[in-house]
Design an enzyme around this catalytic site. Structure first.
Site, PDB file in Angstrom:
ATOM      1  N   GLU A 263       0.865  -1.182   0.000  1.00  0.00           N
ATOM      2  CA  GLU A 263       0.000   0.000   0.000  1.00  0.00           C
ATOM      3  C   GLU A 263       0.901   1.231   0.000  1.00  0.00           C
ATOM      4  O   GLU A 263       1.793   1.338   0.866  1.00  0.00           O
ATOM      5  CB  GLU A 263      -0.907   0.003   1.234  1.00  0.00           C
ATOM      6  CG  GLU A 263      -1.899   1.145   1.225  1.00  0.00           C
ATOM      7  CD  GLU A 263      -2.828   1.146   2.433  1.00  0.00           C
ATOM      8  OE1 GLU A 263      -3.577   2.129   2.584  1.00  0.00           O
ATOM      9  OE2 GLU A 263      -2.786   0.177   3.224  1.00  0.00           O
TER      10      GLU A 263
ATOM     11  N   ARG B 175       5.263 -12.929   9.583  1.00  0.00           N
ATOM     12  CA  ARG B 175       5.882 -11.647   9.270  1.00  0.00           C
ATOM     13  C   ARG B 175       7.174 -11.507  10.059  1.00  0.00           C
ATOM     14  O   ARG B 175       7.407 -12.232  11.038  1.00  0.00           O
ATOM     15  CB  ARG B 175       4.935 -10.487   9.588  1.00  0.00           C
ATOM     16  CG  ARG B 175       4.598 -10.369  11.061  1.00  0.00           C
ATOM     17  CD  ARG B 175       3.598  -9.254  11.308  1.00  0.00           C
ATOM     18  NE  ARG B 175       4.147  -7.967  10.947  1.00  0.00           N
ATOM     19  CZ  ARG B 175       3.427  -6.858  10.831  1.00  0.00           C
ATOM     20  NH1 ARG B 175       2.122  -6.895  11.031  1.00  0.00           N
ATOM     21  NH2 ARG B 175       3.998  -5.718  10.529  1.00  0.00           N
TER      22      ARG B 175
ATOM     23  N   LYS C 272       3.911   0.613  10.065  1.00  0.00           N
ATOM     24  CA  LYS C 272       4.041   1.860   9.308  1.00  0.00           C
ATOM     25  C   LYS C 272       3.387   3.024  10.050  1.00  0.00           C
ATOM     26  O   LYS C 272       3.860   4.155   9.979  1.00  0.00           O
ATOM     27  CB  LYS C 272       3.429   1.701   7.909  1.00  0.00           C
ATOM     28  CG  LYS C 272       4.390   1.108   6.904  1.00  0.00           C
ATOM     29  CD  LYS C 272       3.944   1.352   5.471  1.00  0.00           C
ATOM     30  CE  LYS C 272       2.902   0.392   5.022  1.00  0.00           C
ATOM     31  NZ  LYS C 272       2.637   0.470   3.566  1.00  0.00           N
TER      32      LYS C 272
END
Length: 559
Positions: free
Chosen positions: A36, A260, A270
C-alpha cells in the site's frame, strides 16, 4: 523450469508450489508483491519482496508489483516512487507494474455482479450501528434492517453512491454472507465505502472505493496470480478471499500465509514509523536509525546483506522475534569482503615524530582490502608526515596491564608506516593530553622492515597536513528495549537517547575526498561507514553502518 537446489531443504511454500507444479494445478507460477503506497517500505517488507520475487526466479515464473491504492487519503506518489526504488535496489524487477486503481471499473462491475446474485446489499446504518449488530466472537451478529433490500433497489443505490449522491459514511455496500459465522470477517463485511477524496492516480473520478478484503482477492484473480502470499494476520481473512472467488466464479487464486518479520529494538508498524517521523523523533523516513529499506540503504547496508538476512531467517508459520544482531552480522559479513580499508581518527590528539624531517611528505602504500587476493587486490597511496592525528584512546599515560598501544617508553607500529617509540607528551591546562612525542625507526618501514624489532600493537593515523575534516554520525539501536511495542507504556518512551552521536571534528585520510554514497568503507579498527547524502564538497559526512564486532551483545550481558 525448476532450478536445482536439492541440497537445501524446502520451506512450506516451496513444497506447496512444487506439489502444484508436479500435479499440474498450474503450468507456471505467478506471485505478486502488493504494498500500500502509504509509507516507506521496511525490513519486514524486504522479507516479503525476497520471498515473492525469489519464488518467481526459482521456479521460472514471474512476479507482479501491484500497488494496493484503495485509500486515497493516505496514499502519495512519493511513496510509490520510493517503493519502486527499494525493490530495484534489492535486486529485483517485476514482470508487470499494476495498481488496484487499474481495476476500479472491473471491481465495481464485480460488486454489481454480487448484487445481481443477491449476495450484496447497500446498508444505510452508521459505523457504530454496524459494529453493534456484528456481535462478538462468542455471540452471533444480527441482520441489518437493510439486508433484505431488493436487488433493483440495491443496484440503484449503489449506482447513486458511485455518482456522488451521498455523503461520506451515509451508505456502504456489504457482502451478504453469514451474520452467525464464527469468523467475524464473514459477518457481512463492508466491500465499498463512500470517500470523497482526490486519488493520486484516478483524480476525482471515483468517490467510492473498495475495501482491502474485496480488492485484494479480486485483483489477484484478475491478474491470474497462482500463489497469493500474505502474512499470518490474514489467515482469518482467507475464507472471505475464497468466498468472493467462488461466488464470482473467477480465476481461483489461492492465498497462503507466512510469519511476518518482527525484529528486536525496533517497530515494524508503518503507523508507528510515521509517528516517529511526524513527531520529530527521527529526521525522515530514511533516517539511518529507521528499519525502512531506505534508512538501511542510507546507513550503508547492502542489498546482498539484506537478501542474505532474509534467507537466514527463513519462511515460518509461527511468529517469532529476530535479533537485530543477525542483520548486523549479515552486513559485517558482506562488507568485510567488499569494503575499502581506510584510516579515520574520530577522537584526535596530535602525534609528533621528533626525528622525522620537517616539511617531508612520504607516499606510503596501503592495502584496500586484505580479504582480496591475487590480481584483484588493490592498493592506495597514503601521505605520511612529521605530524599525525591518532586516537586519544591509543595513548595511556599510566598503561594498564597488557597495554600494547602508546605509553611513555612504549613502541607501536603505525599502520602501513613505521614503528614509533613514545618519548614524551604534553598536557593542556585542563589536564588532557594534547600531544604525544615519538621517535621513529627509519628502517622499520612496512613492507621493507629491516629493524628486527617486533611490536604487538598497531594503531591507525592520519597525516595532519593532508587530513580532511569530517562529520561522523554514530548510529545505534533506536530503542532501549527488545520489543518496544509490547511494553506497558507508549512505545516512544523507550527510544534510546544515544541512538545517534555526532562527531564533528573527525579527520579522515585524503583518499576519502572522492568517497561515493552507497559504497562501504571500513574505518580501520572503528567499524564500517558510508558517505551520507548530506555531504558536500566542503563537508564530508559519514554514517556508521555497524561496529566491527557485536558490542551491543556484550553490554546486554554486562547489564
Amino acid at each position: 523450469m525448476m532450478l536445482e537446489e536439492k541440497e537445501k531443504s524446502l520451506n512450506f511454500i516451496e513444497e506447496i508450489i512444487e506439489d502444484d507444479l508436479q500435479n499440474q494445478r498450474c503450468k507456471n507460477i505467478l506471485t505478486r508483491f502488493p504494498p500500500e503506497p502509504n509509507g516507506y517500505l521496511h525490513i519486514g517488507h524486504a522479507k516479503s519482496i525476497c520471498l515473492n520475487f525469489g519464488l518467481g526466479i526459482k521456479y521460472g515464473g514471474k512476479t507482479n508489483l501491484r500497488f494496493d491504492d484503495t485509500n486515497p487519503v493516505t496514499e502519495e506518489t512519493e511513496y510509490v516512487d520510493s517503493i519502486k526504488e527499494d525493490v530495484h535496489w534489492l535486486g529485483f524487477d517485476w514482470a508487470n507494474e499494476f495498481y488496484a486503481s487499474d481495476y476500479f471499473d472491473e471491481l465495481y462491475n464485480l460488486a454489481t455482479s454480487l448484487i445481481h446474485k443477491g449476495l450484496a446489499y447497500v446498508d444505510d446504518s452508521s459505523a457504530e450501528e454496524i459494529a453493534a449488530l456484528k456481535g462478538t466472537p462468542t455471540e452471533p451478529g444480527k441482520n441489518s434492517p437493510y439486508r433484505e433490500r431488493s436487488i433493483e433497489e440495491n443496484l440503484r443505490l449503489f449506482a447513486e453512491m458511485k455518482a456522488g449522491k451521498y455523503a461520506d459514511g451515509a451508505k456502504v455496500l456489504r457482502a451478504k454472507v453469514d451474520m452467525a459465522s464464527s469468523n467475524m470477517h464473514m459477518r457481512d463485511p463492508i466491500i465499498y465505502r463512500i470517500k470523497h477524496a482526490h486519488h493520486h492516480r484516478t483524480g476525482d473520478k471515483w468517490c467510492i472505493y473498495p475495501m482491502y478484503d474485496f480488492a485484494h482477492g479480486q485483483s489477484d484473480s484478475i491478474e491470474n496470480i497462482t500463489h497469493s502470499i500474505c502474512t499470518l494476520e490474514f489467515i482469518p481473512h482467507r475464507p472471505l478471499y475464497d468466498w468472493f472467488i467462488e461466488k464470482l466464479e473467477i480465476f481461483p487464486s489461492r492465498q497462503y500465509e507466512f510469519a511476518r518479520l518482527n525484529m528486536t529494538y525496533t517497530v515494524m508498524s508503518k503507523r508507528k514509523l510515521l509517528q516517529l517521523v511526524n513527531d520529530g523523533y527521527v529526521q525522515s523516513w530514511d533516517d539511518p536509525r529507521m528499519p525502512t529499506i531506505s534508512g538501511l540503504r542510507r546507513r550503508g547496508f547492502t542489498p546482498e546483506s539484506i537478501r542474505n538476512f532474509c534467507e537466514k531467517i527463513g519462511v515460518a508459520k509461527r511468529d517469532n522475534l529476530i535479533d537485530f544482531s543477525l542483520l548486523e552480522f549479515c552486513v559485517r559479513e558482506d562488507l568485510n569482503k567488499i569494503a575499502t580499508r581506510v584510516m579515520a581518527v574520530l577522537d584526535p590528539i596530535k602525534l609528533i615524530i621528533t626525528n622525522y624531517p620537517d616539511g617531508l611528505t612520504e607516499d606510503l602504500i596501503g592495502e584496500n582490502n586484505i580479504e582480496t587476493e591475487g590480481d584483484a587486490a588493490t592498493t592506495r597511496v597514503i601521505p605520511f608526515s612529521k605530524e599525525l592525528w591518532i586516537e586519544r584512546e591509543d595513548f595511556m599515560e599510566e598503561p594498564a596491564k597488557k597495554w600494547f598501544r602508546l605509553a611513555p617508553g612504549a613502541m607501536v607500529r603505525l599502520k602501513s608506516a613505521y614503528i614509533v617509540k613514545c618519548e614524551g607528551f604534553v598536557k593542556g591546562k585542563d589536564g588532557n593530553i594534547t600531544e604525544v612525542h615519538c621517535t621513529y625507526l627509519p628502517e622499520s618501514k612496512s613492507g621493507g622492515d629491516t629493524s628486527g624489532i617486533s611490536v604487538k600493537g598497531t594503531i591507525h593515523w592520519v597525516s595532519v597536513p593532508h587530513a580532511i575534516k569530517a562529520e561522523v554520525r554514530l548510529y545505534d539501536r533506536l530503542f532501549k528495549v527488545e520489543d518496544p511495542s509490547n511494553e506497558e507504556h507508549d512505545f516512544k518512551e523507550y527510544i534510546n537517547p544515544d541512538s545517534l552521536q555526532v562527531i564533528d571534528n573527525a579527520y579522515v585520510e585524503p583518499s576519502l575526498k572522492t568517497a561515493q554514497t552507497l559504497t562501504g568503507y571500513q574505518f580501520i579498527r572503528k567499524g564500517y561507514f558510508c558517505l551520507d547524502k548530506d555531504s558536500t564538497e566542503d563537508k564530508l559526512v559519514f554514517n556508521r553502518t555497524v561496529t566491527l564486532k557485536d558490542a551491543w551483545a556484550k553490554e546486554v550481558k554486562k547489564n
